[in-house]
Write a protein that holds these residues in place. Sequence first.
Motif, PDB file in Angstrom:
ATOM      1  N   GLU A  98     -40.453 104.899  21.776  1.00  0.00           N
ATOM      2  CA  GLU A  98     -40.442 103.796  22.732  1.00  0.00           C
ATOM      3  C   GLU A  98     -39.039 103.209  22.901  1.00  0.00           C
ATOM      4  O   GLU A  98     -38.701 102.700  23.971  1.00  0.00           O
ATOM      5  CB  GLU A  98     -41.391 102.687  22.265  1.00  0.00           C
ATOM      6  CG  GLU A  98     -42.859 103.077  22.251  1.00  0.00           C
ATOM      7  CD  GLU A  98     -43.723 102.000  21.641  1.00  0.00           C
ATOM      8  OE1 GLU A  98     -44.712 101.595  22.306  1.00  0.00           O
ATOM      9  OE2 GLU A  98     -43.434 101.551  20.515  1.00  0.00           O
ATOM     10  N   VAL A  99     -38.245 103.282  21.861  1.00  0.00           N
ATOM     11  CA  VAL A  99     -36.916 102.663  21.885  1.00  0.00           C
ATOM     12  C   VAL A  99     -35.835 103.657  22.303  1.00  0.00           C
ATOM     13  O   VAL A  99     -34.847 103.288  22.936  1.00  0.00           O
ATOM     14  CB  VAL A  99     -36.601 102.039  20.506  1.00  0.00           C
ATOM     15  CG1 VAL A  99     -35.179 101.507  20.446  1.00  0.00           C
ATOM     16  CG2 VAL A  99     -37.610 100.930  20.195  1.00  0.00           C
ATOM     17  N   SER A 100     -36.025 104.920  21.985  1.00  0.00           N
ATOM     18  CA  SER A 100     -35.002 105.942  22.270  1.00  0.00           C
ATOM     19  C   SER A 100     -34.562 105.991  23.727  1.00  0.00           C
ATOM     20  O   SER A 100     -33.376 106.264  24.009  1.00  0.00           O
ATOM     21  CB  SER A 100     -35.510 107.326  21.849  1.00  0.00           C
ATOM     22  OG  SER A 100     -35.643 107.396  20.455  1.00  0.00           O
ATOM     23  N   PRO A 101     -35.448 105.751  24.716  1.00  0.00           N
ATOM     24  CA  PRO A 101     -34.978 105.804  26.113  1.00  0.00           C
ATOM     25  C   PRO A 101     -33.895 104.786  26.449  1.00  0.00           C
ATOM     26  O   PRO A 101     -33.236 104.917  27.492  1.00  0.00           O
ATOM     27  CB  PRO A 101     -36.258 105.534  26.917  1.00  0.00           C
ATOM     28  CG  PRO A 101     -37.360 106.013  26.029  1.00  0.00           C
ATOM     29  CD  PRO A 101     -36.925 105.657  24.638  1.00  0.00           C
ATOM     30  N   LEU A 102     -33.676 103.788  25.606  1.00  0.00           N
ATOM     31  CA  LEU A 102     -32.642 102.788  25.870  1.00  0.00           C
ATOM     32  C   LEU A 102     -31.264 103.236  25.374  1.00  0.00           C
ATOM     33  O   LEU A 102     -30.286 102.512  25.542  1.00  0.00           O
ATOM     34  CB  LEU A 102     -33.019 101.454  25.229  1.00  0.00           C
ATOM     35  CG  LEU A 102     -34.291 100.800  25.774  1.00  0.00           C
ATOM     36  CD1 LEU A 102     -34.499  99.442  25.130  1.00  0.00           C
ATOM     37  CD2 LEU A 102     -34.237 100.658  27.286  1.00  0.00           C
ATOM     38  N   VAL A 103     -31.186 104.408  24.767  1.00  0.00           N
ATOM     39  CA  VAL A 103     -29.900 104.941  24.325  1.00  0.00           C
ATOM     40  C   VAL A 103     -29.135 105.457  25.536  1.00  0.00           C
ATOM     41  O   VAL A 103     -29.625 106.302  26.285  1.00  0.00           O
ATOM     42  CB  VAL A 103     -30.082 106.060  23.279  1.00  0.00           C
ATOM     43  CG1 VAL A 103     -28.732 106.697  22.938  1.00  0.00           C
ATOM     44  CG2 VAL A 103     -30.749 105.513  22.024  1.00  0.00           C
TER      45      VAL A 103
END
Length: 458
Positions: A45-50
């Motif tokens: 869920e958080v990885s796409p913000l990299v």
Amino acid sequence: MPDESAAADLVLLGGRVHTVDARDRVAEAVAVHGDKITRVGATEEVSPLVGPGTRVVRLDGRSVLPGINDSHLHGMWLGSMWPNLLMDQLAGTGGHSHEGPTRLETSDDRRRALLRTAELLSSFGITSYTEPGLGPGEDDGATGCFGSAALHDYAELAADGALKARVTALLLFGELDGRSSAAELLAGLRDFKPPADVPGRFHIAGVKIFADGIPPMQSAWTDRPYADGSHGALLVDGDSDAEREAALRAMIDAAHDAGHQIGVHATGDRTTRVVADAFAAALARDDRDARHYLIHGDLLSPQTLTVLAAARIGLNTQAGIPVATEPMLAAALGEDALRDAWPTRDALDAGVRLSLSSDAPVLTPDWRAGLAAAVTRRGLDGSVRGEAQRLAVAEALRAYTATPAWQDGAEDVKGTIEPGKVADLCVLDGDLYDVEPESLPSVPVRMTVLDGEVVYEI
């Protein structure tokens, strides 16, 4: 609210993120954009913000906690004393010099002490603390650590971003651990002009009052008699117990009516009862959400805990003190006094808002030692003292994060890891729940983040 879809400046992935939210949820990753947390959840869920400019920290199972909030810590005094601690001196342990600090005479002296504390606290993952008592009552004090000039040093260093923590301060119109008077407090409230706040970094919240001393020195005001038949007394000026009590109540009323938060040092069971009743009476007049709190609370009867909970009065105490001083309290007041001594478990069960702190340099500012003491109640000699008052790890962590944020009136801003809150984080090289509590002080702090900026890293 921050843009939750914006590419993050910092992402921590693949660990155990202890959010300390209302449900104590544990996530795997957290994203930070600017000074705010933007997303908390599973790694996918958080990885796409990299993005191309994102710093990615792969936790590899390490844990992330909200930045630690030491809600009662004498920052300038600590910086002048470290690595010496008063409790080590009392116990004859620690291996350091037992000399006290030389007086801090100049602004440069005071600022050096504060900057030393800033470096130390960031290495422990501490991102907020309360400086509990600075002001004109100590302008002629022996150490130079607590006078009104210190407030200006704090404000100026905070404006320069040099403190590496958010600091809340209480004003002091009497002597540290000594006498005060209603007249001095009223004059201070009327005439003293403190420096302006520095938003997000330095805030003067209210007033500190010393109501009594401590039981081992027979200077706490108690219902039970000491071995010599005395009961101690309040530190407030007056010719009798009744006059001193009336003066203390008048001081609490005046500070409350002036709109201040109030923290009162109170240890004896008679003192804690009077302070709780005075707080409750003041709050009942206007129902203001004042966040008043009782400091230390060595002896608290069940009835006093009920008053604290019902009136939304906080309790700020130090788990390391009972494990070090319980035999001294028993020697001063008898074994029977231990029934009401440092009742952390009873306080939580009664619904009291409990904050844990260090009172450094009385105890170490290392919150890991304080959390271990709260969970085990085990002293350095291996003895367990007050076993029935043990806290669970999650409860102790909350008392170092979310509840101190409530004490600061900032629970909507900090204290938990949730989107929209400031990015104040502590990264441990392990997990709180995977080590024995006694071993927690040996688990390194790997990183400290304040406002999204890494201020400590190994």
